[in-house]
Design an enzyme around this catalytic site. Structure first.
Site, PDB file in Angstrom:
ATOM      1  N   TYR A 164     -29.852  19.929 -35.792  1.00 48.20           N
ATOM      2  CA  TYR A 164     -30.211  18.985 -36.865  1.00 48.20           C
ATOM      3  C   TYR A 164     -29.226  19.111 -38.022  1.00 48.20           C
ATOM      4  CZ  TYR A 164     -33.382  16.270 -39.894  1.00 48.20           C
ATOM      5  OH  TYR A 164     -33.941  15.305 -40.712  1.00 48.20           O
ATOM      6  N   PRO A 178     -44.595  12.028 -39.906  1.00 46.30           N
ATOM      7  CA  PRO A 178     -44.820  12.769 -38.646  1.00 46.30           C
ATOM      8  C   PRO A 178     -43.671  13.707 -38.259  1.00 46.30           C
ATOM      9  CG  PRO A 178     -45.497  10.484 -38.396  1.00 46.30           C
ATOM     10  CD  PRO A 178     -44.819  10.579 -39.737  1.00 46.30           C
ATOM     11  N   LYS A 207     -26.791  16.040 -39.329  1.00 49.41           N
ATOM     12  CA  LYS A 207     -26.993  15.462 -40.657  1.00 49.41           C
ATOM     13  C   LYS A 207     -25.766  15.680 -41.551  1.00 49.41           C
ATOM     14  CE  LYS A 207     -31.022  13.539 -40.064  1.00 49.41           C
ATOM     15  NZ  LYS A 207     -31.158  12.065 -40.081  1.00 49.41           N
ATOM     16  N   ASN A 222     -31.807   4.672 -40.078  1.00 47.38           N
ATOM     17  CA  ASN A 222     -32.902   5.573 -40.458  1.00 47.38           C
ATOM     18  C   ASN A 222     -33.443   6.385 -39.284  1.00 47.38           C
ATOM     19  OD1 ASN A 222     -35.380   6.444 -42.018  1.00 47.38           O
ATOM     20  ND2 ASN A 222     -36.328   5.106 -40.490  1.00 47.38           N
ATOM     21  N   GLY A 237     -42.570   7.095 -40.636  1.00 46.72           N
ATOM     22  CA  GLY A 237     -43.075   7.222 -41.994  1.00 46.72           C
ATOM     23  C   GLY A 237     -42.146   6.645 -43.045  1.00 46.72           C
TER      24      GLY A 237
HETATM   25  N1  LIG Z   1     -39.617  13.184 -43.341  1.00 41.13           N
HETATM   26  C1  LIG Z   1     -38.776  14.124 -43.734  1.00 41.13           C
HETATM   27  O1  LIG Z   1     -39.163  15.191 -44.185  1.00 41.13           O
HETATM   28  C2  LIG Z   1     -37.284  13.846 -43.672  1.00 41.13           C
HETATM   29  C3  LIG Z   1     -36.445  14.653 -44.442  1.00 41.13           C
HETATM   30  C4  LIG Z   1     -35.070  14.427 -44.382  1.00 41.13           C
HETATM   31  C5  LIG Z   1     -34.562  13.432 -43.574  1.00 41.13           C
HETATM   32  N2  LIG Z   1     -35.418  12.674 -42.826  1.00 41.13           N
HETATM   33  C6  LIG Z   1     -34.818  11.649 -41.975  1.00 41.13           C
HETATM   34  O2  LIG Z   1     -35.435  10.410 -42.234  1.00 41.13           O
HETATM   35  C7  LIG Z   1     -35.377   9.576 -41.068  1.00 41.13           C
HETATM   36  C8  LIG Z   1     -36.747   8.993 -40.779  1.00 41.13           C
HETATM   37  O3  LIG Z   1     -37.629  10.061 -40.525  1.00 41.13           O
HETATM   38  P1  LIG Z   1     -39.214   9.964 -40.655  1.00 41.13           P
HETATM   39  O4  LIG Z   1     -39.640  11.083 -41.522  1.00 41.13           O
HETATM   40  O5  LIG Z   1     -39.643   8.589 -40.977  1.00 41.13           O
HETATM   41  O6  LIG Z   1     -39.594  10.354 -39.160  1.00 41.13           O
HETATM   42  P2  LIG Z   1     -40.704   9.750 -38.168  1.00 41.13           P
HETATM   43  O7  LIG Z   1     -40.788  10.729 -37.060  1.00 41.13           O
HETATM   44  O8  LIG Z   1     -41.948   9.392 -38.935  1.00 41.13           O
HETATM   45  O9  LIG Z   1     -40.044   8.391 -37.679  1.00 41.13           O
HETATM   46  C9  LIG Z   1     -38.913   8.331 -36.856  1.00 41.13           C
HETATM   47  C10 LIG Z   1     -38.928   7.017 -36.115  1.00 41.13           C
HETATM   48  O10 LIG Z   1     -37.749   6.956 -35.331  1.00 41.13           O
HETATM   49  C11 LIG Z   1     -38.089   6.442 -34.043  1.00 41.13           C
HETATM   50  N3  LIG Z   1     -37.110   6.904 -33.060  1.00 41.13           N
HETATM   51  C12 LIG Z   1     -36.984   8.124 -32.494  1.00 41.13           C
HETATM   52  N4  LIG Z   1     -35.981   8.126 -31.593  1.00 41.13           N
HETATM   53  C13 LIG Z   1     -35.455   6.870 -31.602  1.00 41.13           C
HETATM   54  C14 LIG Z   1     -34.407   6.234 -30.885  1.00 41.13           C
HETATM   55  N5  LIG Z   1     -33.699   6.888 -29.951  1.00 41.13           N
HETATM   56  N6  LIG Z   1     -34.132   4.933 -31.159  1.00 41.13           N
HETATM   57  C15 LIG Z   1     -34.867   4.253 -32.088  1.00 41.13           C
HETATM   58  N7  LIG Z   1     -35.888   4.795 -32.763  1.00 41.13           N
HETATM   59  C16 LIG Z   1     -36.181   6.094 -32.530  1.00 41.13           C
HETATM   60  C17 LIG Z   1     -39.493   6.964 -33.773  1.00 41.13           C
HETATM   61  O11 LIG Z   1     -40.174   6.168 -32.796  1.00 41.13           O
HETATM   62  C18 LIG Z   1     -40.124   6.884 -35.161  1.00 41.13           C
HETATM   63  O12 LIG Z   1     -40.774   5.643 -35.360  1.00 41.13           O
HETATM   64  C19 LIG Z   1     -34.797  10.467 -39.955  1.00 41.13           C
HETATM   65  O13 LIG Z   1     -33.420  10.217 -39.802  1.00 41.13           O
HETATM   66  C20 LIG Z   1     -35.033  11.869 -40.493  1.00 41.13           C
HETATM   67  O14 LIG Z   1     -34.111  12.808 -39.954  1.00 41.13           O
HETATM   68  C21 LIG Z   1     -36.765  12.852 -42.860  1.00 41.13           C
END
Ligand SMILES: NC(=O)c1ccc[n+]([C@@H]2O[C@H](COP(=O)([O-])OP(=O)(O)OC[C@H]3O[C@@H](n4cnc5c(N)ncnc54)[C@H](O)[C@@H]3O)[C@@H](O)[C@H]2O)c1
Length: 260
Positions: A158, A196, A162, A92, A18
């Site tokens: 987590y 997701p 982080k 990311n 996302g």
């Molecule tokens: N969405 C939130 O609420 C939120 C809040 C704080 C931080 N984050 C951080 O933002 C970042 C992106 O999260 P998001 O919300 O887009 O999540 P997401 O689940 O939509 O996307 C994560 C992506 O990472 C890929 N991935 C997973 N394991 C992997 C690996 N070993 N190697 C390469 N790719 C891999 C997945 O295939 C997916 O496409 C993450 O680091 C997450 O911790 C998200």
């Protein structure tokens, strides 16, 4: 569209997710070339094909497990070659892992979250740095979370990863500054953003998305969860030379949550 990152060559990990998709779109619209990398080959190649339609010649895709050093070596070399440089690395990719209290946690869960969320960033900084130096001014953007600055029950693995991203970012920023490399390094700390990665919270609310979002919104002064663009615009700023005097800093994208 104001060409804020025109000429920048950007590698985004976890790009099919996302936040990655939103970052890719905004960076392309602002003039960058992007290398999209993800564990999910089909998803990242589909995204590339979709974005290429509006941005011909400026989108590349790679299969990349960020926890594997050999993948980093291959992807960084090929992406740099395809893009003609590497001026921005966005670490990311990340996973939530299983939500467990300490007694119920497992070493397998703990290690998996460590490997994907923080060991990956050490590997990325290590292998991208020579290319970033060669393309300076350059920028590393590490996606942490509010969970790296404030804890929550059941999120031990987590939270720990982080928080490590937050501090490791500062180490890299200082190392690069000390050696006059003109490579900046900053961390971004989103609160709940609609992607997701929030699916486990929806499952905990019996599959009721509205109920899950209402629960997640409770501690947020701006009274909503975030949108991927809320994070993407911060990333555009950090990727651009607008942030040329900013390094070792953390950027909270949290609707005011940690101001309380
Ligand atoms: N969405 C939130 O609420 C939120 C809040 C704080 C931080 N984050 C951080 O933002 C970042 C992106 O999260 P998001 O919300 O887009 O999540 P997401 O689940 O939509 O996307 C994560 C992506 O990472 C890929 N991935 C997973 N394991 C992997 C690996 N070993 N190697 C390469 N790719 C891999 C997945 O295939 C997916 O496409 C993450 O680091 C997450 O911790 C998200």
């Amino acid at each position: 569209m104001t060409d804020r990152v025109k000429g920048k060559c950007v590698l985004i990990t976890g790009a099919a997710g996302g936040l990655g998709q939103a970052m890719a779109l905004r960076l392309l619209e602002e003039g960058a070339t992007v290398a999209l990398t993800d564990l999910d080959t089909a998803a990242v190649e589909a995204l590339r094909d979709r974005l290429l339609a509006d941005h011909p010649g400026r989108v590349f895709a790679f299969t990349h497990d960020v926890a594997r050093e050999e993948d980093w070596v291959r992807v960084v070399a090929e992406a740099t070659e395809d893009m003609g440089g590497l001026s921005v690395l966005i670490n990311n990719a990340g996973i939530g892992g299983e939500l467990r209290y300490a007694e119920a946690d497992t070493l397998d869960n703990w290690r998996k979250v460590q490997a994907v969320n923080i060991e990956s960033i050490m590997l990325g900084c290590k292998h991208a740095m020579p290319h970033l130096r060669a393309s300076a001014p350059a920028s590393i953007i590490n996606i942490s979370s509010v969970a790296g600055l404030a804890a929550a029950p059941g999120m031990g693995a987590y939270n720990a990863t982080k928080a490590a991203v937050w501090m490791y970012t500062k180490t890299i920023a200082l190392e690069a500054a000390k050696q006059d490399w003109n490579v900046r390094c900053n961390s971004v700390h989103p609160v709940f953003i609609k992607t997701p990665i929030l699916d486990p919270f929806i499952a905990m609310a019996g599959g009721d998305e509205a109920k899950a979002h209402e629960r997640l919104t409770r501690g947020i002064p701006l009274k909503r969860i975030g949108e991927p663009d809320d994070v993407a615009w911060c990333v555009v700023y950090l990727a651009s030379d607008e942030s040329k005097f900013v390094t070792g800093s953390e950027f909270k994208i949290d609707g005011g949550m940690l101001a309380q």
